[in-house]
Design a protein around this motif. Sequence first.
Motif, PDB file in Angstrom:
ATOM      1  N   ALA A   1       7.758  -5.785  -1.850  1.00 44.09           N
ATOM      2  CA  ALA A   1       6.626  -6.580  -1.420  1.00 44.09           C
ATOM      3  C   ALA A   1       5.534  -6.602  -2.214  1.00 44.09           C
ATOM      4  O   ALA A   1       5.179  -5.749  -2.786  1.00 44.09           O
ATOM      5  CB  ALA A   1       6.324  -5.866   0.075  1.00 44.09           C
ATOM      6  N   LYS A   2       4.926  -7.904  -2.534  1.00 42.45           N
ATOM      7  CA  LYS A   2       3.925  -8.130  -3.346  1.00 42.45           C
ATOM      8  C   LYS A   2       2.527  -7.398  -2.851  1.00 42.45           C
ATOM      9  O   LYS A   2       2.350  -7.336  -1.414  1.00 42.45           O
ATOM     10  CB  LYS A   2       3.745  -9.366  -3.549  1.00 42.45           C
ATOM     11  N   ASP A   3       1.496  -7.034  -3.571  1.00 40.00           N
ATOM     12  CA  ASP A   3       0.461  -6.543  -3.040  1.00 40.00           C
ATOM     13  C   ASP A   3      -0.201  -7.551  -2.115  1.00 40.00           C
ATOM     14  O   ASP A   3      -0.553  -7.071  -1.183  1.00 40.00           O
ATOM     15  CB  ASP A   3      -0.554  -6.075  -4.080  1.00 40.00           C
ATOM     16  N   SER A   4      -0.168  -8.649  -2.450  1.00 41.90           N
ATOM     17  CA  SER A   4      -0.690  -9.832  -1.708  1.00 41.90           C
ATOM     18  C   SER A   4       0.058  -9.939  -0.205  1.00 41.90           C
ATOM     19  O   SER A   4      -0.724 -10.114   0.675  1.00 41.90           O
ATOM     20  CB  SER A   4      -0.520 -11.002  -2.480  1.00 41.90           C
ATOM     21  N   THR A   5       1.112  -9.628  -0.116  1.00 42.79           N
ATOM     22  CA  THR A   5       1.871  -9.562   1.016  1.00 42.79           C
ATOM     23  C   THR A   5       1.512  -8.333   1.921  1.00 42.79           C
ATOM     24  O   THR A   5       1.324  -8.428   3.046  1.00 42.79           O
ATOM     25  CB  THR A   5       3.605  -9.661   0.709  1.00 42.79           C
ATOM     26  N   ILE A   6       1.275  -7.200   1.176  1.00 40.22           N
ATOM     27  CA  ILE A   6       0.812  -6.087   2.041  1.00 40.22           C
ATOM     28  C   ILE A   6      -0.619  -6.267   2.531  1.00 40.22           C
ATOM     29  O   ILE A   6      -0.920  -5.917   3.609  1.00 40.22           O
ATOM     30  CB  ILE A   6       0.737  -4.747   0.970  1.00 40.22           C
ATOM     31  N   ARG A   7      -1.487  -7.160   1.821  1.00 43.59           N
ATOM     32  CA  ARG A   7      -2.757  -7.140   2.096  1.00 43.59           C
ATOM     33  C   ARG A   7      -2.795  -8.158   3.324  1.00 43.59           C
ATOM     34  O   ARG A   7      -3.677  -7.910   4.379  1.00 43.59           O
ATOM     35  CB  ARG A   7      -3.452  -7.741   1.151  1.00 43.59           C
ATOM     36  N   ARG A   8      -2.057  -8.990   3.265  1.00 43.36           N
ATOM     37  CA  ARG A   8      -1.688  -9.925   4.324  1.00 43.36           C
ATOM     38  C   ARG A   8      -1.455  -9.272   5.558  1.00 43.36           C
ATOM     39  O   ARG A   8      -1.929  -9.711   6.935  1.00 43.36           O
ATOM     40  CB  ARG A   8      -1.081 -11.221   4.026  1.00 43.36           C
ATOM     41  N   THR A   9      -0.420  -8.363   5.416  1.00 40.98           N
ATOM     42  CA  THR A   9      -0.080  -7.769   6.626  1.00 40.98           C
ATOM     43  C   THR A   9      -1.357  -7.072   7.442  1.00 40.98           C
ATOM     44  O   THR A   9      -1.291  -7.083   8.643  1.00 40.98           O
ATOM     45  CB  THR A   9       0.908  -6.527   6.322  1.00 40.98           C
ATOM     46  N   PHE A  10      -2.100  -6.405   6.875  1.00 42.43           N
ATOM     47  CA  PHE A  10      -3.213  -5.859   7.244  1.00 42.43           C
ATOM     48  C   PHE A  10      -4.674  -6.673   7.309  1.00 42.43           C
ATOM     49  O   PHE A  10      -5.661  -6.163   7.837  1.00 42.43           O
ATOM     50  CB  PHE A  10      -3.609  -4.542   6.765  1.00 42.43           C
ATOM     51  N   ALA A  11      -4.541  -7.800   7.076  1.00 45.54           N
ATOM     52  CA  ALA A  11      -5.733  -8.685   6.967  1.00 45.54           C
ATOM     53  C   ALA A  11      -6.286  -8.910   8.313  1.00 45.54           C
ATOM     54  O   ALA A  11      -7.751  -8.927   8.775  1.00 45.54           O
ATOM     55  CB  ALA A  11      -5.638 -10.295   6.524  1.00 45.54           C
ATOM     56  N   LYS A  12      -5.538  -8.840   9.440  1.00 41.08           N
ATOM     57  CA  LYS A  12      -5.876  -9.116  11.039  1.00 41.08           C
ATOM     58  C   LYS A  12      -6.997  -7.853  11.297  1.00 41.08           C
ATOM     59  O   LYS A  12      -7.793  -7.913  12.272  1.00 41.08           O
ATOM     60  CB  LYS A  12      -4.766  -8.928  11.920  1.00 41.08           C
ATOM     61  N   TYR A  13      -6.927  -6.909  10.406  1.00 45.40           N
ATOM     62  CA  TYR A  13      -7.891  -5.624  10.767  1.00 45.40           C
ATOM     63  C   TYR A  13      -9.278  -5.557  10.189  1.00 45.40           C
ATOM     64  O   TYR A  13     -10.323  -5.054  10.179  1.00 45.40           O
ATOM     65  CB  TYR A  13      -7.329  -4.438  10.454  1.00 45.40           C
TER      66      TYR A  13
END
Length: 267
Positions: free
Chosen positions: A237-249
């Motif tokens: 998983a790209k870092d950008s993908t990981i960040r998007r996963t938690f963006a809702k917080y």
Amino acid sequence: MYSHGCARLAPARIVKDPLTYHRTLRFGESIVAVTLCERDGALDVLADRRVSRSVATSIEAAVARMFRFDDNLAPFYAMIAGDERLGWAVSGAGRLLASPSVFEDTIKTVCTTNCAWSSTVRMTNALVELGGGAFPEPDLVARTPDVWFKDAARMGYRGPYIKAIARDVARGVLDLESLRPPAGRSDDEVEAALLELPGIGPYGTAHVMQLLGRHRNLVLDSWTRPSFLKIEKKKQAKDSTIRRTFAKYGNYAGLAFWLMLTRGWVE
């Protein structure tokens, strides 16, 4: 005490039975060893000797900063109530143990970059030995000869960075303590200020910001990335993908990420 590995670095140690936290603190020329334990829902702070009223007040302030008594996580708890993976934290998790000073947290963060944990422990132990049993003040680190960083502490490329940060703090050019909330500085300003420091890149910036109680950025490193993939049962998983996963917080994205990864650290 179990919120992250740096909480156990010298000059601190954890004793499990009975559960106590031991930490050496410096106040000017005074070095005081304190033992912290929970009793009847409160935190008992026991010094190893009688201290003056002013030192006692300083100890209380240091402990309050370390255990984040001023952090208001109510908005975060409201956000994660009912969350399948994070709901457990509503009982009180999320206050990441900090050092008494932002300077100490910053220097220890530099000591975690691009090395094994055993090297971080070695470098931190050397700094505490330099400080006579407590974490050294910036002026002491600044005036320590370069050869000490190279040969005694074996810090490699980190030595000049750590000395440069200490020198600027000692000279009053750099005020790391002003980065604490609510000092009137936005997360964007604090992030920019940390990125300007030698040896503090995106990882280090996110790490220090977490210890400041600024939880927007995710700490992405050689441990958190594979830990995330393991939990998510993904191969990559790209870092950008990981960040998007938690963006809702939102402003708690980094804290949500960290709590998901460390759920197994506490019973």
